[in-house]
Design a protein around this motif. Structure first.
Motif, PDB file in Angstrom:
ATOM      1  N   PRO C 242       0.917  -1.117   0.034  1.00 14.67           N
ATOM      2  CA  PRO C 242      -0.183   0.129   0.012  1.00 14.67           C
ATOM      3  C   PRO C 242       0.704   1.354  -0.097  1.00 14.67           C
ATOM      4  O   PRO C 242       2.030   1.211   0.608  1.00 14.67           O
ATOM      5  CB  PRO C 242      -0.941   0.065   1.317  1.00 14.67           C
ATOM      6  CG  PRO C 242      -0.228  -0.947   2.155  1.00 14.67           C
ATOM      7  CD  PRO C 242       0.999  -1.897   1.292  1.00 14.67           C
ATOM      8  N   VAL C 243       0.041   2.330  -0.660  1.00 10.26           N
ATOM      9  CA  VAL C 243       0.816   3.579  -0.564  1.00 10.26           C
ATOM     10  C   VAL C 243       0.080   4.573   0.196  1.00 10.26           C
ATOM     11  O   VAL C 243      -0.876   4.700   0.043  1.00 10.26           O
ATOM     12  CB  VAL C 243       0.965   3.850  -2.084  1.00 10.26           C
ATOM     13  CG1 VAL C 243       1.390   5.491  -2.335  1.00 10.26           C
ATOM     14  CG2 VAL C 243       2.035   2.908  -2.885  1.00 10.26           C
ATOM     15  N   ARG C 244       0.729   5.694   0.769  1.00  9.35           N
ATOM     16  CA  ARG C 244       0.074   6.566   1.456  1.00  9.35           C
ATOM     17  C   ARG C 244       0.039   7.807   0.272  1.00  9.35           C
ATOM     18  O   ARG C 244       1.194   8.294  -0.197  1.00  9.35           O
ATOM     19  CB  ARG C 244       0.855   7.158   2.725  1.00  9.35           C
ATOM     20  CG  ARG C 244      -0.156   7.475   3.771  1.00  9.35           C
ATOM     21  CD  ARG C 244       0.621   7.654   4.995  1.00  9.35           C
ATOM     22  NE  ARG C 244       2.097   7.803   4.891  1.00  9.35           N
ATOM     23  CZ  ARG C 244       2.703   9.301   4.746  1.00  9.35           C
ATOM     24  NH1 ARG C 244       1.942  10.301   4.988  1.00  9.35           N
ATOM     25  NH2 ARG C 244       3.699   9.458   4.656  1.00  9.35           N
ATOM     26  N   VAL C 245      -1.183   8.239   0.151  1.00  9.66           N
ATOM     27  CA  VAL C 245      -1.493   9.276  -0.831  1.00  9.66           C
ATOM     28  C   VAL C 245      -0.833  10.418  -0.230  1.00  9.66           C
ATOM     29  O   VAL C 245      -1.381  10.839   0.929  1.00  9.66           O
ATOM     30  CB  VAL C 245      -2.819   9.298  -1.443  1.00  9.66           C
ATOM     31  CG1 VAL C 245      -3.064  10.539  -2.230  1.00  9.66           C
ATOM     32  CG2 VAL C 245      -3.284   8.087  -2.109  1.00  9.66           C
ATOM     33  N   PRO C 246       0.132  11.399  -0.860  1.00  9.50           N
ATOM     34  CA  PRO C 246       0.571  12.374  -0.203  1.00  9.50           C
ATOM     35  C   PRO C 246      -0.536  13.411  -0.142  1.00  9.50           C
ATOM     36  O   PRO C 246      -1.571  13.385  -0.769  1.00  9.50           O
ATOM     37  CB  PRO C 246       1.491  13.201  -1.314  1.00  9.50           C
ATOM     38  CG  PRO C 246       1.873  11.947  -2.136  1.00  9.50           C
ATOM     39  CD  PRO C 246       1.005  10.876  -2.140  1.00  9.50           C
ATOM     40  N   THR C 247      -0.476  14.261   0.995  1.00  9.96           N
ATOM     41  CA  THR C 247      -1.753  14.927   1.418  1.00  9.96           C
ATOM     42  C   THR C 247      -1.735  15.909   0.458  1.00  9.96           C
ATOM     43  O   THR C 247      -3.222  16.313   0.120  1.00  9.96           O
ATOM     44  CB  THR C 247      -1.264  15.843   2.665  1.00  9.96           C
ATOM     45  OG1 THR C 247      -0.007  15.628   3.010  1.00  9.96           O
ATOM     46  CG2 THR C 247      -1.884  14.979   4.188  1.00  9.96           C
ATOM     47  N   GLY C 248      -1.124  16.571  -0.339  1.00 11.44           N
ATOM     48  CA  GLY C 248      -1.297  17.624  -1.261  1.00 11.44           C
ATOM     49  C   GLY C 248      -2.332  16.877  -2.364  1.00 11.44           C
ATOM     50  O   GLY C 248      -2.950  17.731  -3.181  1.00 11.44           O
ATOM     51  N   CYS C 249      -2.098  15.728  -2.567  1.00 13.98           N
ATOM     52  CA  CYS C 249      -3.137  15.089  -3.722  1.00 13.98           C
ATOM     53  C   CYS C 249      -4.140  14.532  -3.436  1.00 13.98           C
ATOM     54  O   CYS C 249      -5.226  14.148  -4.171  1.00 13.98           O
ATOM     55  CB  CYS C 249      -2.115  14.111  -4.449  1.00 13.98           C
ATOM     56  SG  CYS C 249      -0.579  14.445  -5.111  1.00 13.98           S
ATOM     57  N   ALA C 250      -4.495  14.533  -2.021  1.00 16.49           N
ATOM     58  CA  ALA C 250      -5.879  14.031  -1.615  1.00 16.49           C
ATOM     59  C   ALA C 250      -7.037  14.392  -2.539  1.00 16.49           C
ATOM     60  O   ALA C 250      -8.085  13.934  -2.666  1.00 16.49           O
ATOM     61  CB  ALA C 250      -5.800  13.887  -0.064  1.00 16.49           C
ATOM     62  N   GLY C 251      -7.221  15.825  -2.396  1.00 12.55           N
ATOM     63  CA  GLY C 251      -8.308  16.549  -2.892  1.00 12.55           C
ATOM     64  C   GLY C 251      -8.307  16.344  -4.719  1.00 12.55           C
ATOM     65  O   GLY C 251      -9.276  17.350  -4.876  1.00 12.55           O
ATOM     66  N   SER C 252      -7.484  15.888  -5.054  1.00 14.32           N
ATOM     67  CA  SER C 252      -7.652  15.985  -6.490  1.00 14.32           C
ATOM     68  C   SER C 252      -8.928  15.711  -7.037  1.00 14.32           C
ATOM     69  O   SER C 252      -9.576  14.656  -6.692  1.00 14.32           O
ATOM     70  CB  SER C 252      -6.341  15.084  -7.298  1.00 14.32           C
ATOM     71  OG  SER C 252      -5.345  15.522  -6.579  1.00 14.32           O
ATOM     72  N   GLY C 253      -9.434  16.391  -8.076  1.00 16.00           N
ATOM     73  CA  GLY C 253     -10.722  16.073  -8.726  1.00 16.00           C
ATOM     74  C   GLY C 253     -10.675  14.797  -9.541  1.00 16.00           C
ATOM     75  O   GLY C 253     -11.161  13.702  -9.176  1.00 16.00           O
ATOM     76  N   SER C 254     -10.251  14.797 -10.705  1.00 18.80           N
ATOM     77  CA  SER C 254     -10.428  13.620 -11.583  1.00 18.80           C
ATOM     78  C   SER C 254      -9.186  12.832 -11.758  1.00 18.80           C
ATOM     79  O   SER C 254      -8.224  13.208 -10.873  1.00 18.80           O
ATOM     80  CB  SER C 254     -10.428  14.360 -13.320  1.00 18.80           C
ATOM     81  OG  SER C 254      -9.294  14.900 -13.517  1.00 18.80           O
ATOM     82  N   ARG C 255      -8.983  11.830 -12.271  1.00 22.00           N
ATOM     83  CA  ARG C 255      -8.018  10.948 -12.255  1.00 22.00           C
ATOM     84  C   ARG C 255      -6.884  11.523 -12.951  1.00 22.00           C
ATOM     85  O   ARG C 255      -5.759  11.301 -12.584  1.00 22.00           O
ATOM     86  CB  ARG C 255      -8.621   9.648 -12.913  1.00 22.00           C
ATOM     87  CG  ARG C 255      -7.815   8.388 -12.529  1.00 22.00           C
ATOM     88  CD  ARG C 255      -8.607   7.307 -13.124  1.00 22.00           C
ATOM     89  NE  ARG C 255      -7.766   6.840 -14.527  1.00 22.00           N
ATOM     90  CZ  ARG C 255      -8.157   5.768 -15.150  1.00 22.00           C
ATOM     91  NH1 ARG C 255      -8.777   5.151 -14.823  1.00 22.00           N
ATOM     92  NH2 ARG C 255      -7.443   5.637 -16.423  1.00 22.00           N
TER      93      ARG C 255
END
Lengths: 297, 131, 310
Positions: C242-255
């Protein structure tokens, strides 16, 4: 009379075992030749080589003037009936007649069909519902419809009851009486053969022990009996196949090369079966009177 | 039409048996002058024997002048063999049957009867030879 | 000889024709329906201006899809029922001796038998392939997966080549064993072993796979390609687990936005695949391999029949 079937030093080996060795025969045209010997003596192998189903290891052979080969000219002259009487079980007799017509240029439908109707064999019933005797007759009709010049049958009546056996041999005998056919049929019983055959070949342990007209065989073999005495004169002048000696009596089974001069020997005729038994137990393979030559192709 | 039979364990060769049966048939009147013998094919079919056996038998009869083969038609009877007229056989057979009945009643077994017949045949033949 | 061939094959020709016809009707009906559903859904979706790549379709068509997938077994069935019985049954029942003691030469008999087997197998395999390939067009568009192992096997040239192979294998097995049952067992075992081996270990290497770092954003493995794997790389190492999604990217809209964000944080995608353009070359190579094997099998069978005793 020319030979319908001739072999020269013919042999067939399977692995290290020889099924047929040193077989030199000449069966004249028009004969019904009985091939007799124990199971495993080499009868089937010999017939298969004559039919072109098996390739010889040594020696040469000629059937109806040709060396067995894979072409129409040879195949249409020679008929073969295998021991298991192979037929298409799901077909009926009518299908087999059509099969014969499709696979043989010289097919004579009347001959085959008349045989089956005369024997009242139902043509529309599947083969697997027919009796052993009826199947044998269908297979024979198939062979004869082909109009071969030589017909080879491997123990055709071994599995048949006495009535079916008699009917089959009857059919075969009438076919030969029609002319132009040389037959070789094998059996391990002499009684099957002696009525219908006029030529006899005896094989034992892959070797040919005897090959001659039955009349000649019966005329030239005798049982010599006497009070126990020395047999060296007989052995010198004739071929002694077997002997039995007790304290009081000597019996010799002999192939005569001329008359027996010594009146001390009582000369008795032998039945064909006794003669064959004497050969099966003897140590004298047929002498090679013919040279090994090449066969004209 | 006469029927042939072959004795299975006989010392007499098959062709001789057939020839003898034809002669017997001629003697007893079953076959008469002008009758046609069964064809080779018919005999071969009913007895399951070799055609040469039949041919040999017919040839022997032809040599004796009893039959004649006509190409393509068949073999025909020419004459009876020399011997007593047909009726004689029947008469003799009847008296033989009477005698056999007498012999059996007297206690003779069939084997005794047979050896008596054979020895009488032999001795009477030698008597005729010396007579 | 013609009569014999017809008489021996009339039942199996009839049965095969009936089955193929029934299958054809089934595929025709469902295929047309699926094509219509797809085009209707696509046009209504683009009218609404929504991203059409997430269409959910063909949920209820599971049974027919499974049936079509099962046709992967048809080549083997043909090998067993037509190939192994072709000459094997003749030896088994002795009818080969019956045939070879008529007036037709062994060579001619063999040629007719083999020609019949190969032609009928070719026809059956082709008919099957044409039907399944046509039917699969819609699904190919929808899923883009025709290069994947199972789909590759049932469309295009593959079914034809596999059928020829199975028939040739059955033929040789029947000739070698001279009995039908061992021949069938050998055909099944041999077919499965060869097909699986080639599919798993040889086919991936017909050409060297393409490896691409950070493929066009939003596409992942290109559509229609045969994907081997897609790795996530961080700082030059493949990321397992598993990978921890970096906090900066968590709220990205589209793929697409998520993907570029991850890339900025040092995550990269590496894709290994065979591109879609190689589909037909691979079909030809695989077909060529199986046809080549078939030719060898048939040659050996011919040698055995002609050289051995009857």
């Amino acid at each position: 009379m020319s030979a319908a079937l001739a072999t020269y030093g013919l042999g067939r080996r399977f692995g290290s075992k020889w099924a047929v060795q040193d077989c030199t025969l000449s069966i004249p045209e028009g004969r019904v030749c009985g091939l007799v010997g124990a199971n495993g003596a080499g009868k089937t192998t010999l017939l298969r080589m004559l039919a072109g189903l098996s390739t010889p290891t040594t020696g040469d052979l000629e059937v109806c003037g040709r060396r067995p080969c894979d072409d129409v000219a040879f195949l249409s002259d020679v008929g073969f009936l295998a021991q298991e009487i192979p037929l298409h079980k799901r077909w009926n007799a009518e299908d087999h007649l059509r099969f014969g017509a499709a696979m043989n240029p010289r097919w004579d439908d009347d001959v085959a069909r008349e045989r089956l109707t005369a024997l009242q064999i139902p043509l529309q019933q599947p083969i697997r519902t027919l009796s052993g005797g009826q199947r044998a007759q269908v297979a024979l009709a198939l062979c004869l419809g082909k109009r071969p010049r030589a017909l080879l049958l491997d123990e055709p009546v071994a599995a048949l009851d006495p009535l079916a056996r008699r009917e089959f041999l009857s059919s075969l005998a009438t076919a030969v009486a029609d002319g132009d056919l040389t037959v070789v049929l094998s059996s391990h019983l002499v009684t099957d053969l002696e009525r219908i055959c006029d030529y006899l070949v005896v094989v034992a342990a892959s070797r040919t022990m005897l090959a001659a007209d039955i009349d000649d065989v019966l005329a030239s073999h005798r049982l010599l009996t006497s009070a126990r005495r020395d047999a060296s004169v007989i052995e010198r002048d004739h071929v002694v196949l077997q002997r039995e000696t007790t304290q009081r009596q000597t019996d010799l089974w002999v192939r005569l090369n001329g008359p027996v001069h010594d009146p001390a020997w009582q000369v008795n005729e032998l039945s064909l079966e006794d003669i064959v038994l004497a050969y099966l137990g003897s140590q004298h393979p047929l002498e090679q009177k013919q040279q090994l030559g090449t066969v004209a192709s | 039409m006469m029927m042939f039979r072959l004795a299975a364990k006989s010392n007499v060769p098959p062709y001789a048996q057939l020839a003898e049966q034809v002669r017997q048939a001629l003697m007893t009147g079953v076959l008469r002058e002008g009758d046609r013998l069964p064809t080779v094919k018919e005999v071969v079919g009913s007895l399951a024997i070799n055609a040469n056996t039949v041919l040999k038998a017919y040839r022997e009869l032809e040599h004796e002048g009893l039959v004649e083969g006509r190409q393509g038609i068949g073999t025909f009877v020419l004459r009876r063999p020399d011997g007593p007229p047909p009726g004689t056989h029947v008469l003799l057979a009847r008296s033989l049957a009477t005698w056999i009945a007498k012999a059996r009643k007297a206690g003779l077994r069939d084997a005794d009867i047979e050896s008596m017949v054979r020895s009488t045949l032999t001795s009477s033949t030698s008597e005729e030879a010396t007579a | 000889m013609t009569w014999l061939i017809w008489r021996q094959h009339r039942m199996q020709s009839a049965a095969a024709s009936v089955m193929l016809a029934a299958f054809a009707i089934l595929l025709a009906i469902t295929g047309v329906t699926m094509a219509n559903d797809y085009h209707n859904a696509l046009s209504s979706c683009s009218q609404r201006g929504v991203d059409c790549s997430g269409l959910t379709l063909f949920r209820g068509d599971g049974a027919i899809i499974d049936l079509v997938n099962l046709t992967v077994a048809v080549p083997l069935l043909i090998g067993v029922f037509w190939g192994a019985t072709s000459i094997g049954r003749e030896y088994d029942s002795g009818t080969n001796v019956l045939a070879w003691t008529q007036s037709v030469s062994r060579r001619r008999w063999l040629a007719a038998k083999i020609a019949t087997l190969l032609v009928t197998s070719l026809l059956a395999g082709t008919a099957l392939s044409v039907m399944v390939t046509w039917w699969s067009k819609t699904l190919n568009l929808y899923h883009g997966n025709r290069f994947d192992p199972l789909e590759f096997d049932i469309q295009g040239l593959s079914p034809v080549a596999y059928t020829l192979f199975a028939a040739a294998l059955g033929l040789l097995a029947g000739v070698a064993w001279r009995r039908v049952l061992p021949a069938i067992a050998t055909t099944v075992g041999g077919f499965v072993a060869v097909r699986l081996s080639i599919e798993n270990w040889v086919r991936p290497h017909y050409e060297t796979a393409v490896t691409v770092l950070d493929p066009t954003v939003g596409k992942g493995t290109p559509n229609g390609a045969w994907s081997f794997n897609t790795d996530l790389i961080y700082k030059g190492q493949v990321v397992d687990g598993p990978v921890r999604v970096p906090t900066g990217c968590a709220g990205s809209g589209s793929r697409d936005a998520m993907t570029s964000c991850l890339q900025q944080h040092g995550f990269h995608f590496r894709s290994t695949f065979q591109p879609a353009s190689r589909y037909w070359p691979f079909q030809w190579i695989e077909a060529g391999i199986f046809v080549g094997i078939s030719a060898v099998l048939v040659a050996v069978a011919v040698y055995l029949v002609l050289r051995r005793d009857a």
